[in-house]
Motif scaffolding. Structure first.
Motif, PDB file in Angstrom:
ATOM      1  N   SER A  75       0.823  -1.209   0.000  1.00 33.68           N
ATOM      2  CA  SER A  75       0.000   0.000   0.000  1.00 33.68           C
ATOM      3  C   SER A  75       0.854   1.255   0.000  1.00 33.68           C
ATOM      4  CB  SER A  75      -0.925  -0.013   1.221  1.00 33.68           C
ATOM      5  OG  SER A  75      -1.738   1.137   1.244  1.00 33.68           O
ATOM      6  N   ARG A  92       0.960   3.884  -3.178  1.00 30.07           N
ATOM      7  CA  ARG A  92       0.346   5.186  -2.925  1.00 30.07           C
ATOM      8  C   ARG A  92       1.384   6.293  -2.796  1.00 30.07           C
ATOM      9  NH1 ARG A  92      -4.071   2.418   0.901  1.00 30.07           N
ATOM     10  NH2 ARG A  92      -5.801   2.423  -0.565  1.00 30.07           N
ATOM     11  N   LEU A 142      -5.469  -2.293  -3.737  1.00 31.46           N
ATOM     12  CA  LEU A 142      -5.317  -1.235  -2.739  1.00 31.46           C
ATOM     13  C   LEU A 142      -6.627  -0.965  -2.006  1.00 31.46           C
ATOM     14  CD1 LEU A 142      -3.068   1.289  -4.682  1.00 31.46           C
ATOM     15  CD2 LEU A 142      -2.413  -0.029  -2.664  1.00 31.46           C
ATOM     16  N   LEU A 143      -7.730  -0.929  -2.756  1.00 29.80           N
ATOM     17  CA  LEU A 143      -9.036  -0.710  -2.125  1.00 29.80           C
ATOM     18  C   LEU A 143      -9.412  -1.885  -1.225  1.00 29.80           C
ATOM     19  CD1 LEU A 143     -10.958   0.819  -5.156  1.00 29.80           C
ATOM     20  CD2 LEU A 143     -10.384   1.982  -3.030  1.00 29.80           C
ATOM     21  N   ASP A 164      -7.963  -1.768   2.246  1.00 29.12           N
ATOM     22  CA  ASP A 164      -8.572  -0.789   3.138  1.00 29.12           C
ATOM     23  C   ASP A 164      -9.881  -1.334   3.700  1.00 29.12           C
ATOM     24  OD1 ASP A 164      -9.137   1.505   4.528  1.00 29.12           O
ATOM     25  OD2 ASP A 164      -9.795   2.651   2.768  1.00 29.12           O
ATOM     26  N   GLY A 165      -9.767  -2.329   4.565  1.00 28.52           N
ATOM     27  CA  GLY A 165     -10.944  -2.878   5.236  1.00 28.52           C
ATOM     28  C   GLY A 165     -11.340  -4.267   4.795  1.00 28.52           C
ATOM     29  N   ARG A 166     -10.869  -4.711   3.619  1.00 27.42           N
ATOM     30  CA  ARG A 166     -11.160  -6.063   3.116  1.00 27.42           C
ATOM     31  C   ARG A 166     -12.652  -6.373   3.206  1.00 27.42           C
ATOM     32  NH1 ARG A 166      -5.688  -9.426   4.233  1.00 27.42           N
ATOM     33  NH2 ARG A 166      -4.330  -7.628   4.534  1.00 27.42           N
TER      34      ARG A 166
END
Length: 239
Positions: free
Chosen positions: A107, A111, A164-165, A168-170
């Motif tokens: 990540s 980013r 990446l998305l 962020d929380g899976r």
């Protein structure tokens, strides 16, 4: 307290050990949050000894990234046997294995941040290029037309942003995303084929060996289920 002789490592062996330790730490936390002191402690050596092998954390980070980049590029290597959809699905599973194992580092790398510079950006581009070339090889295309290049590079970028998305929380099951990305490849190719005869021929060739129960067949079934049902006996539109 017990004591014992510690085995002395050679220069290259020690360098590889430090790279492995750094990569492990970077896999759990952003590289910017990992200190040289932590790396030294995890390797069981002093801070000055780390600097004996690497001028600073940036050079160690780049060496760790080089190993990770080579490993990530290797995840796209797949024997060119069997249906394309199944091959792409295996590639996506290995890709997400890597993302899962190296989440924070992956990540932070993608980013950007203070640890990312020209050298690291070049390595990221190498991975993207390797993935692009592997997909073309699976398609059996050596000199891709412009639309095919757009499809493949867009798909590689989509896989990266999807990962990446997901990190962020899976919130979406990983297996669903892996299959969805294979479907996304087929969808991108199909849309391009609607505009270009060469892409249409390539799409037909791509789908020619696909079994009905494969990933691409699954996409057709899912899309078919969304279409409105025509009532029995309903008048058909005039042609």
């Amino acid at each position: 307290m017990t004591t014992g002789a510690r085995r002395r490592m050679g220069v290259e062996e020690r360098r590889q050990q430090l790279i492995g330790v750094a990569l492990e730490l970077f896999s759990r936390r952003s590289p910017d949050d990992v200190s040289i002191d932590e790396i030294a402690a995890a390797a069981g050596i002093s801070r000055p000894l780390v600097y004996h092998y690497f001028p600073g954390k940036q050079s160690l980070y780049e060496a760790a990234l080089r190993r990770a980049a080579d490993e990530l590029a290797a995840r796209f290597v797949e024997p060119r046997q069997g249906p394309l959809g199944a091959r792409l699905l295996r590639v996506m599973r290995r890709f997400f294995d890597f993302v899962d194992e190296h989440g924070p580092g992956f990540s932070a790398l993608m980013r950007g941040g203070p640890a990312v510079g020209p050298t690291t950006n070049a390595m990221i581009d190498e991975v993207r290029q390797a993935a692009y070339e592997q997909i073309l090889a699976h398609l059996g295309v050596g000199d891709p037309p412009a639309r095919l290049e757009l499809v493949v590079r867009s798909w590689v970028s989509l896989a990266e942003s999807t990962a990446l998305l997901w990190l962020d929380g899976r919130r979406i099951p990983r297996a669903e995303l892996e299959l969805q990305l294979v479907h996304d490849f087929a969808a991108l190719a199909a849309v391009s084929a609607a505009y270009d005869g060469e892409m249409a021929s390539l799409l037909l060739h791509m789908l020619g060996d696909e079994p009905a129960d494969g990933p691409f067949g699954d996409l057709v079934d899912r899309l078919g289920a969304l279409l409105p049902k025509v009532p029995a006996g309903a008048a058909q539109p005039a042609r």
